[in-house]
Write a protein that holds these residues in place. Structure first.
Motif, PDB file in Angstrom:
ATOM      1  N   ARG A   1      -3.378  15.680  -5.098  1.00 48.20           N
ATOM      2  CA  ARG A   1      -4.013  16.989  -4.971  1.00 48.20           C
ATOM      3  C   ARG A   1      -5.252  16.927  -4.087  1.00 48.20           C
ATOM      4  O   ARG A   1      -5.737  17.947  -3.632  1.00 48.20           O
ATOM      5  CB  ARG A   1      -4.423  17.503  -6.354  1.00 48.20           C
ATOM      6  N   ASP A   2      -5.755  15.710  -3.881  1.00 47.48           N
ATOM      7  CA  ASP A   2      -6.988  15.550  -3.121  1.00 47.48           C
ATOM      8  C   ASP A   2      -6.671  15.495  -1.625  1.00 47.48           C
ATOM      9  O   ASP A   2      -5.782  14.745  -1.190  1.00 47.48           O
ATOM     10  CB  ASP A   2      -7.696  14.263  -3.562  1.00 47.48           C
ATOM     11  N   ALA A   3      -7.412  16.260  -0.806  1.00 50.95           N
ATOM     12  CA  ALA A   3      -7.175  16.294   0.635  1.00 50.95           C
ATOM     13  C   ALA A   3      -7.451  14.935   1.271  1.00 50.95           C
ATOM     14  O   ALA A   3      -6.842  14.577   2.280  1.00 50.95           O
ATOM     15  CB  ALA A   3      -8.033  17.375   1.278  1.00 50.95           C
TER      16      ALA A   3
ATOM     17  N   GLY B   1      -9.683   7.891  -9.991  1.00 49.76           N
ATOM     18  CA  GLY B   1     -11.008   7.429 -10.399  1.00 49.76           C
ATOM     19  C   GLY B   1     -12.084   7.890  -9.441  1.00 49.76           C
ATOM     20  O   GLY B   1     -13.185   8.284  -9.857  1.00 49.76           O
ATOM     21  N   ALA B   2     -11.799   7.866  -8.114  1.00 48.69           N
ATOM     22  CA  ALA B   2     -12.781   8.323  -7.128  1.00 48.69           C
ATOM     23  C   ALA B   2     -12.966   9.822  -7.206  1.00 48.69           C
ATOM     24  O   ALA B   2     -14.087  10.339  -7.004  1.00 48.69           O
ATOM     25  CB  ALA B   2     -12.330   7.918  -5.729  1.00 48.69           C
ATOM     26  N   VAL B   3     -11.894  10.554  -7.495  1.00 52.56           N
ATOM     27  CA  VAL B   3     -12.000  12.010  -7.592  1.00 52.56           C
ATOM     28  C   VAL B   3     -12.862  12.414  -8.782  1.00 52.56           C
ATOM     29  O   VAL B   3     -13.725  13.289  -8.681  1.00 52.56           O
ATOM     30  CB  VAL B   3     -10.594  12.629  -7.702  1.00 52.56           C
ATOM     31  N   LEU B   4     -12.638  11.788  -9.919  1.00 51.15           N
ATOM     32  CA  LEU B   4     -13.378  12.150 -11.136  1.00 51.15           C
ATOM     33  C   LEU B   4     -14.814  11.653 -11.091  1.00 51.15           C
ATOM     34  O   LEU B   4     -15.714  12.293 -11.640  1.00 51.15           O
ATOM     35  CB  LEU B   4     -12.658  11.585 -12.360  1.00 51.15           C
ATOM     36  N   GLY B   5     -15.039  10.499 -10.441  1.00 53.33           N
ATOM     37  CA  GLY B   5     -16.396   9.963 -10.341  1.00 53.33           C
ATOM     38  C   GLY B   5     -16.993   9.696 -11.709  1.00 53.33           C
ATOM     39  O   GLY B   5     -16.372   9.082 -12.576  1.00 53.33           O
TER      40      GLY B   5
END
Length: 570
Positions: free
Chosen positions: A323-325, A331-335
């Motif tokens: 879902r991330d562009a 893990g990197a998306v949620l931070g």
């Protein structure tokens, strides 16, 4: 003594009765009958043109005055000529009598075999191994034979072939290079499996195909290892992978043609390191209060190797978020807005940090600003109460299991099984060795043994040496009952414990009632509070005085009021 040393003192060429000669030690075990028959026909027609090298069998000098015809001599070089002379029916053969030591005789035999008709690689390997056992090195063997060092190293590796592989090699079912690759597999069962598979191939002589087959099925890629390959503290006697001689890139003479330079050839060592690394990660996770899934639950999630099964209800923080562009990991998306983390292991032994899908959805809502800021781990009062109830039930099951394991061991000791103490110690020891680190942790906790799971294992084995037969039987029952006891179900007890308890007449229902009664009493005391040592009244609020005395807040206030005038006057 160097292999190039000359130790003969005298030499003489004579015609000797064939009956005076006996075969000495010969490294060459495989002598084909076809070429030997051709040599016998040639000798029958023309005689022995090249003398046979012999030495006195009794070690005495041959010029000591005794007739040569009355003495025996050992053949040192020329075994094919000696046997062919018998086949040709000769009575006398020309020989060179030379006095030499055992070492020089073996050297002469080795050189003669290597430079005449090519010996079988296994015979050559046995010859090299004999010199290696007397303190020589691959370099000195290469020097005396004129072979390059790589040839010597690869021949010496054939000493590690198991019996099935040696037989297949002798029968010509596999080539020399293929046999050398099979010999690099340290586990004999895996060696036998590779031998059987390679001899069934349509093209058994394909060296490249055999190399790829062994690389794919019997060697492990270090870059995919579930542990740090530069660590040398994962177990006793387990070196760091980058300095290990069993890595394909560490021995160019042996693995120079390997398709990958970072393959591990020792599956047992790899597995031990993987287990040790997983144990450390589990201990770190449990110390942080994280949940760790057991083996059965992990297998349900990772049915396709290292990928989560579709619709399992979990998200892998190390997997890519589509879902991330920017195609970052979850893990990197949620931070830092990270929900409850759960540790699990895939079928390759690699650890994964997972989160429940509902927790991740709540975090994504917060990150996208579609809702007011919630705590990352908040799901509302109803889910929170459900989690609290599940945690209470899990603690209850854990306490029942611990008491059940202790009761099973006690009941086993009272059985007083027949048989000697050694057999029960042996069986209990095997059960401990075959158990997982989770079983060691469960049994260690019940027996009051502290430390890491592998330390618990060693302490159990040490205690076992002093146990009686009944005590060893009790430990055996306890180990077998601890299967699946590390993560108990909320609905029922582990079947292994339940079955053993029924056989040994251990009443688990009574233990459960006892646990429930104690839990109820603790809840009542917590609700009513504890008794104050001064006023004997129950209170939930206590104050710790400088003298380590704990009193209720009412007595503390009274004491402060009494001391106030004194402090004011001072």
């Amino acid at each position: 003594m160097a292999m190039s040393e000359q130790g003969q003192t005298t030499m003489r060429v004579v015609m000797m009765p064939l009956g005076n000669l006996v075969e000495g030690d010969n490294y060459r075990k495989s002598i084909e009958e076809g070429p030997l028959a051709e040599l016998a026909a040639s000798i029958k027609a023309r005689g022995v043109e090249v003398p046979i090298l012999v030495r006195p069998a009794d070690g005495r000098p041959f010029e000591d005055g005794s007739p040569i015809e009355d003495r025996a001599f050992k053949v040192t070089a020329g075994f094919r000529r000696f046997r062919a002379s018998h086949w040709a029916g000769l009575t006398h053969v020309p020989v060179i009598i030379r006095e030499m030591s055992d070492d020089l005789a073996q050297e002469a035999n080795l050189v003669e075999n290597l430079f005449r008709v090519d010996p079988h690689p296994l015979d050559e390997s046995d010859a090299f191994a004999a010199f290696l056992g007397r303190g020589h090195t691959a370099d000195t063997i290469a020097g005396v034979t004129g072979k390059d060092r790589r040839h010597v190293v690869r021949r010496l590796q054939l000493q590690k072939l198991g019996k099935p592989a040696r037989k297949a090699f002798k029968d010509g079912k596999i080539l020399s290079d293929v046999a050398t690759m099979i010999a690099t597999i340290t586990d004999l069962d895996a060696q036998n499996e590779a031998t059987e598979a390679l001899t069934r191939l349509a093209d058994p002589e394909g060296v490249n195909a055999a190399r790829h087959f062994i690389d794919r099925n019997f060697r492990l890629r270090l870059k995919d290892a579930p542990f740090a390959t530069n660590r040398d503290d994962l177990g006793p006697g387990l070196p760091a992978c980058n300095a290990c001689p069993r890595r394909t890139g560490a021995t160019p003479d042996l693995f120079g043609e390997a398709s990958d330079k970072d393959l591990c050839t020792d599956r047992k060592c790899f597995t031990q390191k993987a287990e040790a690394g997983w144990t450390e990660k589990c201990e770190e996770a449990l110390a942080k209060g994280l949940e760790v899934l057991d083996e059965s639950e992990s297998k349900k999630l990772f049915q396709d190797g290292n990928y989560l099964a579709y619709g399992c209800g979990y998200v892998d923080l190390g997997a890519q978020c589509y879902r991330d562009a920017q195609k970052r990991t979850w893990g990197a998306v949620l931070g830092k807005v990270r929900p409850n983390v759960i540790l699990a292991r895939d079928s390759f032994g690699r650890a994964h940090q997972l989160c429940r899908e509902e927790d991740v959805r709540a975090a994504l809502v917060y990150l996208h600003g579609d809702a007011e800021k919630p705590p990352a781990q908040t799901e509302g009062e109803e889910p929170k109460a459900k989690r609290r109830e599940e945690r209470t039930r899990a603690l209850r099951s854990r306490e029942i299991i611990n008491r059940g394991l202790a009761a099973v061991a006690d009941a086993g000791e009272k059985v007083n099984p027949s048989g000697g103490v050694e057999i029960w110690r042996h069986l209990a020891g095997e059960a401990v060795e075959l158990a997982s680190y989770l079983n060691w942790a469960c049994v260690g906790k019940v027996r009051g043994i502290e430390g890491k799971p592998y330390e618990v294992k060693h302490q159990l084995l040490a205690r076992l040496e002093a146990m009686t037969g009944a005590q060893a039987f009790g430990l055996l029952c306890q180990i077998l009952s601890s299967r699946w006891a590390s993560a108990p179900s909320l609905e029922k007890l582990p079947p292994s414990l339940d079955g053993t308890a029924k056989v040994l007449n251990v009443d688990l229902e009574a233990l459960a009632k006892s646990v429930d009664a104690e839990s109820t009493e603790k809840a009542r005391l917590k609700a009513e509070g504890a008794e104050c040592p001064r006023c004997s009244k129950r209170s939930k609020r206590f104050v710790l005085l400088p003298n380590k005395e704990r009193i209720c807040h009412v007595c503390s206030r009274t004491q402060m009021d009494e001391q106030a005038p004194i402090q004011k006057a001072a």
